[in-house]
Design an enzyme around this catalytic site. Structure first.
Site, PDB file in Angstrom:
ATOM      1  N   ASP A 170      -1.673   0.400 -14.175  1.00  0.00           N
ATOM      2  CA  ASP A 170      -0.505  -0.194 -14.835  1.00  0.00           C
ATOM      3  C   ASP A 170       0.371   0.112 -14.935  1.00  0.00           C
ATOM      4  OD1 ASP A 170      -0.021  -3.208 -14.869  1.00  0.00           O
ATOM      5  OD2 ASP A 170      -1.449  -3.545 -16.351  1.00  0.00           O
TER       6      ASP A 170
ATOM      7  N   CYS B   5       1.384  -7.037 -10.201  1.00  0.00           N
ATOM      8  CA  CYS B   5       0.336  -7.099 -10.560  1.00  0.00           C
ATOM      9  C   CYS B   5      -0.607  -7.976 -10.080  1.00  0.00           C
ATOM     10  CB  CYS B   5       0.498  -7.125 -12.461  1.00  0.00           C
ATOM     11  SG  CYS B   5       1.086  -6.243 -13.131  1.00  0.00           S
TER      12      CYS B   5
ATOM     13  N   HIS C 278      -5.481 -10.767 -14.741  1.00  0.00           N
ATOM     14  CA  HIS C 278      -4.602 -11.568 -14.046  1.00  0.00           C
ATOM     15  C   HIS C 278      -4.190 -11.907 -13.007  1.00  0.00           C
ATOM     16  CE1 HIS C 278       0.230  -9.949 -14.076  1.00  0.00           C
ATOM     17  NE2 HIS C 278      -0.210 -11.421 -14.864  1.00  0.00           N
TER      18      HIS C 278
ATOM     19  N   HIS D 162       1.900  -0.262 -19.024  1.00  0.00           N
ATOM     20  CA  HIS D 162       2.444  -1.239 -18.806  1.00  0.00           C
ATOM     21  C   HIS D 162       2.812  -1.574 -20.133  1.00  0.00           C
ATOM     22  CE1 HIS D 162       3.368  -5.939 -18.686  1.00  0.00           C
ATOM     23  NE2 HIS D 162       3.406  -5.659 -16.839  1.00  0.00           N
TER      24      HIS D 162
ATOM     25  N   ASP E  30      -1.421  -0.430  -9.857  1.00  0.00           N
ATOM     26  CA  ASP E  30      -1.400  -1.757  -9.391  1.00  0.00           C
ATOM     27  C   ASP E  30      -0.365  -2.180  -8.527  1.00  0.00           C
ATOM     28  OD1 ASP E  30       0.001  -1.361 -11.131  1.00  0.00           O
ATOM     29  OD2 ASP E  30      -0.503  -3.634 -11.895  1.00  0.00           O
ATOM     30  N   ASN E  31       0.991  -0.485  -8.503  1.00  0.00           N
ATOM     31  CA  ASN E  31       2.065  -1.338  -8.079  1.00  0.00           C
ATOM     32  C   ASN E  31       2.981   0.276  -8.564  1.00  0.00           C
ATOM     33  OD1 ASN E  31       2.547  -3.694  -9.969  1.00  0.00           O
ATOM     34  ND2 ASN E  31       3.670  -1.532 -10.691  1.00  0.00           N
TER      35      ASN E  31
ATOM     36  N   LYS F 232       8.925  -0.789  -9.394  1.00  0.00           N
ATOM     37  CA  LYS F 232       8.082  -2.007  -9.558  1.00  0.00           C
ATOM     38  C   LYS F 232       8.842  -3.561  -9.167  1.00  0.00           C
ATOM     39  CE  LYS F 232       5.579  -5.352 -12.572  1.00  0.00           C
ATOM     40  NZ  LYS F 232       5.213  -5.021 -13.796  1.00  0.00           N
TER      41      LYS F 232
END
Length: 478
Positions: free
Chosen positions: A71, A111, A167, A250, A322-323, A338
Protein backbone atom coordinates in the site's frame (compact mmCIF):
# COMPACT_ATOMS: atom_id res chain seq x y z
CA UNK A 1 15.04 -1.63 -27.30
CA UNK A 2 11.38 -0.95 -27.87
CA UNK A 3 9.04 -1.54 -24.95
CA UNK A 4 6.74 -3.77 -26.96
CA UNK A 5 8.30 -7.19 -27.41
CA UNK A 6 5.42 -9.58 -27.32
CA UNK A 7 1.86 -9.95 -28.49
CA UNK A 8 -0.79 -9.98 -25.82
CA UNK A 9 -3.33 -12.64 -26.58
CA UNK A 10 -6.99 -12.60 -25.62
CA UNK A 11 -7.44 -16.18 -26.81
CA UNK A 12 -8.52 -18.90 -24.47
CA UNK A 13 -5.62 -20.92 -23.17
CA UNK A 14 -7.36 -24.26 -23.29
CA UNK A 15 -5.44 -27.42 -22.67
CA UNK A 16 -2.35 -25.60 -21.46
CA UNK A 17 -4.14 -24.93 -18.21
CA UNK A 18 -6.33 -28.01 -18.19
CA UNK A 19 -6.39 -30.69 -15.56
CA UNK A 20 -3.08 -32.19 -16.72
CA UNK A 21 -0.19 -33.37 -14.62
CA UNK A 22 1.92 -30.68 -13.00
CA UNK A 23 5.11 -29.79 -14.82
CA UNK A 24 8.48 -30.66 -13.35
CA UNK A 25 10.06 -28.07 -11.08
CA UNK A 26 12.00 -25.34 -12.86
CA UNK A 27 15.10 -23.44 -11.89
CA UNK A 28 14.69 -20.56 -9.50
CA UNK A 29 17.42 -18.29 -10.71
CA UNK A 30 20.78 -17.32 -9.30
CA UNK A 31 20.98 -17.63 -5.54
CA UNK A 32 22.92 -14.42 -5.13
CA UNK A 33 22.72 -12.52 -1.85
CA UNK A 34 20.03 -9.84 -1.77
CA UNK A 35 21.52 -6.38 -2.20
CA UNK A 36 20.49 -2.96 -3.38
CA UNK A 37 20.52 -2.89 -7.17
CA UNK A 38 21.74 0.23 -8.96
CA UNK A 39 18.92 2.13 -10.66
CA UNK A 40 20.31 1.24 -14.08
CA UNK A 41 20.02 -2.44 -13.18
CA UNK A 42 16.56 -2.01 -11.68
CA UNK A 43 15.37 -0.40 -14.91
CA UNK A 44 17.19 -2.81 -17.18
CA UNK A 45 18.61 -6.29 -16.52
CA UNK A 46 20.96 -6.90 -13.62
CA UNK A 47 23.87 -9.35 -13.97
CA UNK A 48 21.70 -11.94 -12.18
CA UNK A 49 18.86 -11.61 -14.71
CA UNK A 50 18.27 -12.45 -18.35
CA UNK A 51 15.73 -10.96 -20.72
CA UNK A 52 12.41 -12.76 -20.45
CA UNK A 53 11.85 -15.79 -22.67
CA UNK A 54 8.77 -17.98 -22.51
CA UNK A 55 9.34 -21.70 -22.00
CA UNK A 56 6.82 -23.24 -24.35
CA UNK A 57 5.29 -26.67 -24.28
CA UNK A 58 4.92 -27.12 -20.53
CA UNK A 59 1.67 -28.29 -19.04
CA UNK A 60 0.18 -27.76 -15.59
CA UNK A 61 -3.04 -27.77 -13.65
CA UNK A 62 -5.01 -24.57 -13.29
CA UNK A 63 -2.95 -22.47 -10.88
CA UNK A 64 -3.83 -21.07 -7.51
CA UNK A 65 -3.45 -17.29 -7.38
CA UNK A 66 -1.78 -15.46 -4.50
CA UNK A 67 -2.11 -11.80 -5.45
CA UNK A 68 -0.26 -9.56 -2.97
CA UNK A 69 -0.54 -5.76 -2.80
CA UNK A 70 1.57 -3.37 -0.78
CA UNK A 71 0.00 0.00 0.00
CA UNK A 72 1.66 3.21 -1.25
CA UNK A 73 4.92 1.36 -1.89
CA UNK A 74 7.12 3.15 -4.40
CA UNK A 75 8.72 1.67 -7.53
CA UNK A 76 12.24 1.89 -6.10
CA UNK A 77 11.43 0.92 -2.49
CA UNK A 78 12.65 -2.66 -2.96
CA UNK A 79 16.35 -3.43 -3.03
CA UNK A 80 15.80 -5.37 -6.27
CA UNK A 81 14.39 -2.16 -7.79
CA UNK A 82 17.17 0.13 -6.65
CA UNK A 83 16.59 1.15 -3.04
CA UNK A 84 19.96 2.08 -1.50
CA UNK A 85 18.88 1.63 2.12
CA UNK A 86 15.82 -0.65 2.36
CA UNK A 87 16.56 -4.39 2.41
CA UNK A 88 13.87 -6.69 1.02
CA UNK A 89 15.43 -10.17 0.80
CA UNK A 90 12.15 -12.08 0.52
CA UNK A 91 10.77 -10.04 -2.36
CA UNK A 92 14.19 -10.03 -4.00
CA UNK A 93 14.20 -13.82 -3.76
CA UNK A 94 10.71 -13.90 -5.27
CA UNK A 95 12.05 -11.85 -8.19
CA UNK A 96 15.01 -14.22 -8.62
CA UNK A 97 12.57 -17.14 -8.71
CA UNK A 98 10.31 -15.47 -11.27
CA UNK A 99 9.99 -12.49 -13.58
CA UNK A 100 10.56 -8.86 -12.60
CA UNK A 101 8.79 -6.18 -14.65
CA UNK A 102 10.54 -2.81 -14.98
CA UNK A 103 7.78 -0.93 -16.84
CA UNK A 104 4.75 -1.90 -14.78
CA UNK A 105 2.02 0.54 -13.75
CA UNK A 106 -0.91 0.74 -11.38
CA UNK A 107 -4.39 1.26 -12.75
CA UNK A 108 -4.58 4.69 -11.11
CA UNK A 109 -2.62 6.98 -8.82
CA UNK A 110 -4.49 6.32 -5.57
CA UNK A 111 -5.79 3.37 -3.57
CA UNK A 112 -9.42 2.66 -4.41
CA UNK A 113 -9.40 3.45 -8.16
CA UNK A 114 -6.54 1.01 -8.68
CA UNK A 115 -8.44 -1.62 -6.72
CA UNK A 116 -11.45 -1.00 -8.95
CA UNK A 117 -9.23 -1.57 -11.98
CA UNK A 118 -7.90 -4.82 -10.52
CA UNK A 119 -11.23 -6.23 -9.41
CA UNK A 120 -13.07 -5.28 -12.62
CA UNK A 121 -10.25 -5.38 -15.21
CA UNK A 122 -11.56 -2.01 -16.45
CA UNK A 123 -10.67 1.65 -16.19
CA UNK A 124 -11.87 3.04 -12.84
CA UNK A 125 -13.89 5.68 -14.69
CA UNK A 126 -16.24 3.06 -16.10
CA UNK A 127 -17.87 2.66 -12.68
CA UNK A 128 -19.42 5.39 -10.55
CA UNK A 129 -17.51 4.23 -7.46
CA UNK A 130 -14.24 4.45 -9.37
CA UNK A 131 -14.62 8.22 -9.76
CA UNK A 132 -13.74 8.79 -6.11
CA UNK A 133 -9.96 9.28 -5.86
CA UNK A 134 -9.92 7.67 -3.38
CA UNK A 135 -13.18 6.70 -1.67
CA UNK A 136 -13.42 8.78 1.50
CA UNK A 137 -16.96 8.18 2.74
CA UNK A 138 -19.66 5.50 2.76
CA UNK A 139 -21.65 6.70 -0.25
CA UNK A 140 -19.47 5.18 -2.99
CA UNK A 141 -18.41 1.63 -3.70
CA UNK A 142 -18.12 -1.27 -6.10
CA UNK A 143 -21.64 -2.30 -7.03
CA UNK A 144 -22.30 -5.95 -6.13
CA UNK A 145 -23.90 -6.46 -9.54
CA UNK A 146 -20.62 -5.70 -11.35
CA UNK A 147 -18.65 -8.82 -12.37
CA UNK A 148 -15.31 -9.06 -10.59
CA UNK A 149 -12.15 -11.12 -10.77
CA UNK A 150 -13.44 -13.05 -7.76
CA UNK A 151 -16.97 -13.64 -9.03
CA UNK A 152 -15.73 -14.77 -12.45
CA UNK A 153 -13.15 -17.12 -10.94
CA UNK A 154 -15.70 -18.46 -8.46
CA UNK A 155 -17.97 -19.18 -11.39
CA UNK A 156 -15.12 -21.17 -12.89
CA UNK A 157 -14.69 -23.34 -9.79
CA UNK A 158 -12.27 -21.34 -7.65
CA UNK A 159 -12.42 -20.73 -3.92
CA UNK A 160 -11.95 -17.00 -3.29
CA UNK A 161 -10.78 -14.94 -0.33
CA UNK A 162 -9.72 -11.37 0.35
CA UNK A 163 -7.53 -10.66 3.38
CA UNK A 164 -6.62 -7.07 4.23
CA UNK A 165 -7.64 -3.72 2.81
CA UNK A 166 -10.83 -3.56 0.72
CA UNK A 167 -11.35 0.21 0.17
CA UNK A 168 -14.08 -0.31 -2.42
CA UNK A 169 -17.04 0.75 -0.27
CA UNK A 170 -18.48 0.22 3.17
CA UNK A 171 -21.25 -1.75 4.83
CA UNK A 172 -24.12 -2.23 4.49
CA UNK A 173 -24.09 -1.74 0.71
CA UNK A 174 -20.60 -2.82 -0.30
CA UNK A 175 -18.40 -5.70 0.77
CA UNK A 176 -16.05 -8.31 -0.72
CA UNK A 177 -18.58 -11.01 0.22
CA UNK A 178 -21.15 -9.19 -1.92
CA UNK A 179 -18.73 -9.04 -4.89
CA UNK A 180 -17.56 -12.61 -5.34
CA UNK A 181 -15.20 -13.40 -2.48
CA UNK A 182 -16.22 -16.38 -0.37
CA UNK A 183 -14.28 -15.07 2.61
CA UNK A 184 -13.21 -11.65 3.84
CA UNK A 185 -11.02 -10.68 6.76
CA UNK A 186 -9.75 -7.12 6.92
CA UNK A 187 -10.62 -3.43 6.86
CA UNK A 188 -13.10 -1.53 4.71
CA UNK A 189 -11.58 1.97 4.84
CA UNK A 190 -8.51 3.41 3.18
CA UNK A 191 -6.41 3.50 6.34
CA UNK A 192 -6.58 2.49 9.98
CA UNK A 193 -4.43 2.84 13.07
CA UNK A 194 -2.32 -0.32 13.18
CA UNK A 195 -3.11 -1.30 16.81
CA UNK A 196 -6.49 0.18 17.76
CA UNK A 197 -7.96 -0.52 14.28
CA UNK A 198 -9.70 2.86 14.31
CA UNK A 199 -10.39 4.48 10.97
CA UNK A 200 -10.31 8.23 10.38
CA UNK A 201 -13.89 8.79 11.54
CA UNK A 202 -13.24 6.99 14.83
CA UNK A 203 -15.06 3.76 13.96
CA UNK A 204 -13.56 0.34 14.57
CA UNK A 205 -12.50 -1.23 11.27
CA UNK A 206 -11.46 -4.88 11.48
CA UNK A 207 -14.02 -7.36 10.20
CA UNK A 208 -14.45 -11.05 9.55
CA UNK A 209 -17.07 -11.21 6.86
CA UNK A 210 -19.53 -8.47 7.78
CA UNK A 211 -19.01 -8.74 11.56
CA UNK A 212 -16.51 -6.85 13.71
CA UNK A 213 -13.52 -8.89 14.83
CA UNK A 214 -11.65 -7.75 17.93
CA UNK A 215 -7.87 -8.06 17.82
CA UNK A 216 -5.66 -5.21 19.04
CA UNK A 217 -2.33 -6.65 17.98
CA UNK A 218 -0.25 -5.05 15.21
CA UNK A 219 -2.30 -5.28 12.01
CA UNK A 220 0.40 -6.61 9.69
CA UNK A 221 1.00 -9.52 12.08
CA UNK A 222 -2.69 -10.41 12.06
CA UNK A 223 -2.95 -10.33 8.25
CA UNK A 224 0.20 -12.45 7.94
CA UNK A 225 -1.24 -15.09 10.27
CA UNK A 226 -4.55 -15.18 8.42
CA UNK A 227 -2.92 -15.42 5.00
CA UNK A 228 -0.53 -18.13 6.16
CA UNK A 229 -3.46 -20.13 7.47
CA UNK A 230 -5.37 -19.76 4.19
CA UNK A 231 -2.53 -20.90 1.92
CA UNK A 232 -1.85 -23.82 4.29
CA UNK A 233 -5.35 -25.25 3.98
CA UNK A 234 -6.22 -28.37 2.09
CA UNK A 235 -8.54 -27.04 -0.59
CA UNK A 236 -8.98 -30.46 -2.13
CA UNK A 237 -9.11 -30.35 -5.92
CA UNK A 238 -10.36 -26.77 -5.89
CA UNK A 239 -7.94 -24.05 -7.02
CA UNK A 240 -8.05 -20.79 -5.09
CA UNK A 241 -7.62 -17.04 -5.35
CA UNK A 242 -6.30 -15.09 -2.37
CA UNK A 243 -6.14 -11.30 -2.64
CA UNK A 244 -3.73 -10.35 0.15
CA UNK A 245 -3.89 -6.59 0.59
CA UNK A 246 -1.51 -5.25 3.22
CA UNK A 247 -1.92 -1.68 4.50
CA UNK A 248 1.85 -1.43 4.95
CA UNK A 249 3.57 0.98 4.40
CA UNK A 250 0.58 3.39 4.25
CA UNK A 251 0.40 6.04 6.97
CA UNK A 252 0.07 6.39 9.94
CA UNK A 253 3.82 5.86 10.37
CA UNK A 254 3.61 3.16 13.03
CA UNK A 255 5.94 0.19 12.91
CA UNK A 256 5.54 -3.00 14.91
CA UNK A 257 6.25 -2.13 18.55
CA UNK A 258 5.55 1.62 18.26
CA UNK A 259 2.91 1.57 20.97
CA UNK A 260 3.63 5.13 22.11
CA UNK A 261 3.01 6.57 18.63
CA UNK A 262 -0.03 4.33 18.32
CA UNK A 263 -1.51 5.69 21.55
CA UNK A 264 -1.01 9.29 20.44
CA UNK A 265 -2.64 8.78 17.05
CA UNK A 266 -5.49 6.87 18.69
CA UNK A 267 -5.99 9.69 21.20
CA UNK A 268 -6.27 12.23 18.40
CA UNK A 269 -8.77 10.12 16.50
CA UNK A 270 -10.97 9.75 19.56
CA UNK A 271 -10.72 13.51 20.16
CA UNK A 272 -12.29 14.10 16.73
CA UNK A 273 -9.18 14.95 14.70
CA UNK A 274 -10.23 13.77 11.24
CA UNK A 275 -6.66 14.11 9.92
CA UNK A 276 -4.97 12.21 12.71
CA UNK A 277 -4.35 9.14 10.52
CA UNK A 278 -2.46 11.28 8.01
CA UNK A 279 0.19 11.57 10.71
CA UNK A 280 1.57 14.76 9.19
CA UNK A 281 3.86 15.38 12.15
CA UNK A 282 5.15 11.80 12.29
CA UNK A 283 7.29 9.37 10.40
CA UNK A 284 10.83 9.43 9.08
CA UNK A 285 12.94 7.69 6.47
CA UNK A 286 14.07 5.24 9.15
CA UNK A 287 10.49 4.53 10.27
CA UNK A 288 9.43 3.99 6.66
CA UNK A 289 12.36 1.61 6.18
CA UNK A 290 11.20 -0.41 9.19
CA UNK A 291 7.68 -0.65 7.80
CA UNK A 292 8.78 -1.79 4.33
CA UNK A 293 11.21 -4.33 5.75
CA UNK A 294 8.43 -5.64 8.00
CA UNK A 295 6.21 -6.00 4.94
CA UNK A 296 8.98 -8.01 3.29
CA UNK A 297 9.35 -10.28 6.34
CA UNK A 298 5.59 -10.80 6.46
CA UNK A 299 5.42 -11.80 2.81
CA UNK A 300 8.32 -14.16 3.46
CA UNK A 301 6.28 -15.87 6.20
CA UNK A 302 3.31 -16.36 3.87
CA UNK A 303 5.54 -17.76 1.14
CA UNK A 304 7.11 -20.19 3.61
CA UNK A 305 3.63 -21.39 4.60
CA UNK A 306 2.78 -21.85 0.93
CA UNK A 307 5.93 -23.92 0.40
CA UNK A 308 5.22 -26.10 3.44
CA UNK A 309 1.71 -26.75 2.10
CA UNK A 310 3.11 -28.41 -1.02
CA UNK A 311 1.25 -25.98 -3.30
CA UNK A 312 4.15 -23.73 -4.29
CA UNK A 313 4.75 -25.36 -7.68
CA UNK A 314 1.21 -24.77 -8.90
CA UNK A 315 0.62 -21.34 -7.35
CA UNK A 316 1.12 -18.14 -9.31
CA UNK A 317 2.35 -15.52 -6.84
CA UNK A 318 2.09 -11.90 -7.89
CA UNK A 319 3.35 -8.85 -6.03
CA UNK A 320 2.70 -5.18 -6.71
CA UNK A 321 1.78 -1.87 -5.10
CA UNK A 322 -1.56 -0.14 -5.51
CA UNK A 323 0.11 3.10 -6.64
CA UNK A 324 3.37 5.01 -6.37
CA UNK A 325 5.18 5.97 -3.20
CA UNK A 326 4.32 8.70 -0.72
CA UNK A 327 6.22 11.03 1.62
CA UNK A 328 9.16 8.85 2.68
CA UNK A 329 9.28 6.61 -0.37
CA UNK A 330 12.46 6.21 -2.42
CA UNK A 331 11.14 7.16 -5.87
CA UNK A 332 14.40 8.18 -7.54
CA UNK A 333 14.82 8.70 -10.43
CA UNK A 334 11.08 9.07 -11.05
CA UNK A 335 9.28 12.40 -10.80
CA UNK A 336 6.09 12.80 -8.79
CA UNK A 337 4.52 10.44 -6.27
CA UNK A 338 1.15 9.09 -5.18
CA UNK A 339 -1.85 10.96 -6.67
CA UNK A 340 0.17 12.15 -9.68
CA UNK A 341 0.21 10.66 -13.18
CA UNK A 342 3.91 11.29 -13.44
CA UNK A 343 5.93 8.08 -13.35
CA UNK A 344 6.44 8.27 -9.58
CA UNK A 345 2.68 8.16 -9.01
CA UNK A 346 1.86 5.15 -11.19
CA UNK A 347 5.01 3.12 -11.93
CA UNK A 348 5.18 0.24 -9.45
CA UNK A 349 7.10 -2.99 -8.87
CA UNK A 350 5.57 -6.09 -10.46
CA UNK A 351 6.93 -9.55 -9.72
CA UNK A 352 5.35 -12.81 -10.90
CA UNK A 353 6.42 -16.35 -9.97
CA UNK A 354 4.90 -19.61 -11.16
CA UNK A 355 7.44 -22.45 -10.86
CA UNK A 356 5.43 -24.89 -12.97
CA UNK A 357 5.45 -22.60 -16.00
CA UNK A 358 7.99 -19.77 -15.65
CA UNK A 359 11.76 -19.92 -15.28
CA UNK A 360 13.33 -17.67 -12.67
CA UNK A 361 15.97 -14.98 -12.91
CA UNK A 362 14.20 -13.08 -15.68
CA UNK A 363 13.33 -9.45 -16.37
CA UNK A 364 10.71 -7.97 -18.71
CA UNK A 365 10.48 -4.44 -20.08
CA UNK A 366 6.99 -4.83 -21.54
CA UNK A 367 4.71 -2.00 -20.35
CA UNK A 368 1.83 -3.50 -18.37
CA UNK A 369 -0.75 -2.16 -15.93
CA UNK A 370 -3.12 -3.47 -13.30
CA UNK A 371 -6.11 -4.44 -15.52
CA UNK A 372 -3.80 -6.64 -17.61
CA UNK A 373 -3.30 -8.95 -14.65
CA UNK A 374 -7.07 -9.32 -14.22
CA UNK A 375 -7.34 -10.47 -17.83
CA UNK A 376 -4.30 -12.73 -17.39
CA UNK A 377 -5.63 -14.52 -14.32
CA UNK A 378 -9.00 -15.04 -15.97
CA UNK A 379 -7.41 -16.64 -19.02
CA UNK A 380 -5.13 -18.86 -16.95
CA UNK A 381 -8.17 -20.04 -15.00
CA UNK A 382 -10.19 -20.72 -18.15
CA UNK A 383 -12.73 -18.06 -17.12
CA UNK A 384 -14.30 -15.51 -19.43
CA UNK A 385 -15.25 -11.89 -18.88
CA UNK A 386 -18.91 -10.91 -18.98
CA UNK A 387 -19.46 -9.52 -22.51
CA UNK A 388 -21.61 -6.73 -21.03
CA UNK A 389 -18.53 -5.55 -19.11
CA UNK A 390 -15.63 -5.83 -21.60
CA UNK A 391 -12.14 -5.69 -20.13
CA UNK A 392 -9.75 -2.79 -20.70
CA UNK A 393 -6.78 -4.92 -19.73
CA UNK A 394 -5.33 -7.55 -22.05
CA UNK A 395 -4.13 -10.99 -21.08
CA UNK A 396 -0.40 -11.57 -20.77
CA UNK A 397 -0.81 -15.35 -20.90
CA UNK A 398 0.27 -15.56 -24.53
CA UNK A 399 3.41 -13.58 -23.79
CA UNK A 400 4.32 -15.41 -20.60
CA UNK A 401 3.60 -18.96 -21.73
CA UNK A 402 3.73 -19.01 -25.52
CA UNK A 403 6.25 -16.30 -26.35
CA UNK A 404 3.78 -14.32 -28.43
CA UNK A 405 4.70 -10.85 -29.59
CA UNK A 406 3.14 -7.87 -27.88
CA UNK A 407 0.87 -5.83 -30.10
CA UNK A 408 1.27 -2.11 -29.55
CA UNK A 409 -1.47 -0.56 -27.50
CA UNK A 410 -2.03 2.47 -25.36
CA UNK A 411 -1.92 2.58 -21.57
CA UNK A 412 -4.42 5.18 -20.37
CA UNK A 413 -4.84 7.04 -17.08
CA UNK A 414 -7.15 9.79 -15.89
CA UNK A 415 -7.41 11.51 -12.52
CA UNK A 416 -8.97 14.82 -11.63
CA UNK A 417 -6.82 17.56 -13.14
CA UNK A 418 -4.34 15.19 -14.82
CA UNK A 419 -4.17 12.95 -17.86
CA UNK A 420 -1.61 10.52 -19.25
CA UNK A 421 -1.21 8.02 -22.06
CA UNK A 422 1.75 5.80 -22.89
CA UNK A 423 2.29 4.45 -26.42
CA UNK A 424 5.51 2.55 -26.90
CA UNK A 425 8.27 4.60 -25.32
CA UNK A 426 6.30 7.86 -25.65
CA UNK A 427 4.20 9.35 -22.89
CA UNK A 428 1.68 12.15 -23.20
CA UNK A 429 1.09 13.99 -19.92
CA UNK A 430 -0.94 16.99 -18.79
CA UNK A 431 -0.61 17.96 -15.15
CA UNK A 432 -2.63 20.34 -13.05
CA UNK A 433 -0.87 23.29 -14.68
CA UNK A 434 -2.82 22.43 -17.83
CA UNK A 435 0.19 22.19 -20.18
CA UNK A 436 0.50 19.29 -22.62
CA UNK A 437 3.88 17.58 -22.41
CA UNK A 438 5.54 14.74 -24.29
CA UNK A 439 8.34 12.53 -23.00
CA UNK A 440 10.36 9.66 -24.42
CA UNK A 441 10.71 7.29 -21.47
CA UNK A 442 13.38 5.16 -23.13
CA UNK A 443 15.96 7.87 -22.46
CA UNK A 444 14.15 10.11 -19.99
CA UNK A 445 12.51 8.07 -17.24
CA UNK A 446 12.56 11.21 -15.06
CA UNK A 447 10.26 13.12 -17.47
CA UNK A 448 12.37 16.26 -17.71
CA UNK A 449 13.03 16.62 -21.46
CA UNK A 450 9.70 17.84 -22.87
CA UNK A 451 9.55 16.98 -26.60
CA UNK A 452 6.18 18.65 -27.21
CA UNK A 453 7.57 21.47 -29.35
CA UNK A 454 9.82 19.10 -31.32
CA UNK A 455 7.12 16.49 -31.97
CA UNK A 456 3.84 18.40 -32.45
CA UNK A 457 2.25 15.73 -34.68
CA UNK A 458 3.02 12.95 -32.22
CA UNK A 459 1.71 15.06 -29.35
CA UNK A 460 -1.54 15.74 -31.22
CA UNK A 461 -1.95 12.05 -32.04
CA UNK A 462 -1.50 10.92 -28.46
CA UNK A 463 -3.72 13.69 -27.10
CA UNK A 464 -6.48 12.66 -29.54
CA UNK A 465 -6.11 9.03 -28.45
CA UNK A 466 -6.44 10.04 -24.80
CA UNK A 467 -9.53 12.15 -25.51
CA UNK A 468 -11.17 9.33 -27.48
CA UNK A 469 -10.84 6.93 -24.54
CA UNK A 470 -11.89 9.59 -22.05
CA UNK A 471 -15.09 10.24 -24.03
CA UNK A 472 -16.22 6.67 -23.26
CA UNK A 473 -15.86 7.05 -19.48
CA UNK A 474 -18.20 8.49 -16.89
CA UNK A 475 -17.70 12.21 -16.24
CA UNK A 476 -16.56 13.38 -12.83
CA UNK A 477 -19.43 14.75 -10.71
CA UNK A 478 -19.57 18.45 -10.09
Amino acid sequence: MTSYESNLSRRAFGGAVGATAAAAAVGVGVAAPAQAAPVAEAQHASPQEREFRAERGRRSRRPNFLFILGDDLGWADLSSYGSPHIKTPNLDRLARQGVRFTDAYSGSATCSPTRFSLYTGRYPGRAKGGLAEPIADKTAGLEPTHPTLASLLRGSGYATALIGKWHCGSLPDYSPTKSGWDEFFGNFSGALEYYSKLSGDGSYDLYEGDAEYKDLRYYTRILTERASEYVSRDHGDKPWLLNLNFTTPHWPWIADGDTEASSEVTRRIKAGDRRALWHEDGGSIEKYKRMVEDLDRSIGEVLKALKRSGQEEDTLVFFSSDNGGERFSHNWPLSGNKASLQEGGIRVPNIVRWPARLDGGQVSHVPVFTPDWTATLLELAGARANPAYPLDGVSLAGYLLRGEKVAERDLFWRVRGERALRRGDWKYYRGKAGRDQLFNLAGDIREQADKAALEPARLAELRAAWEKTDAGLLPYPG
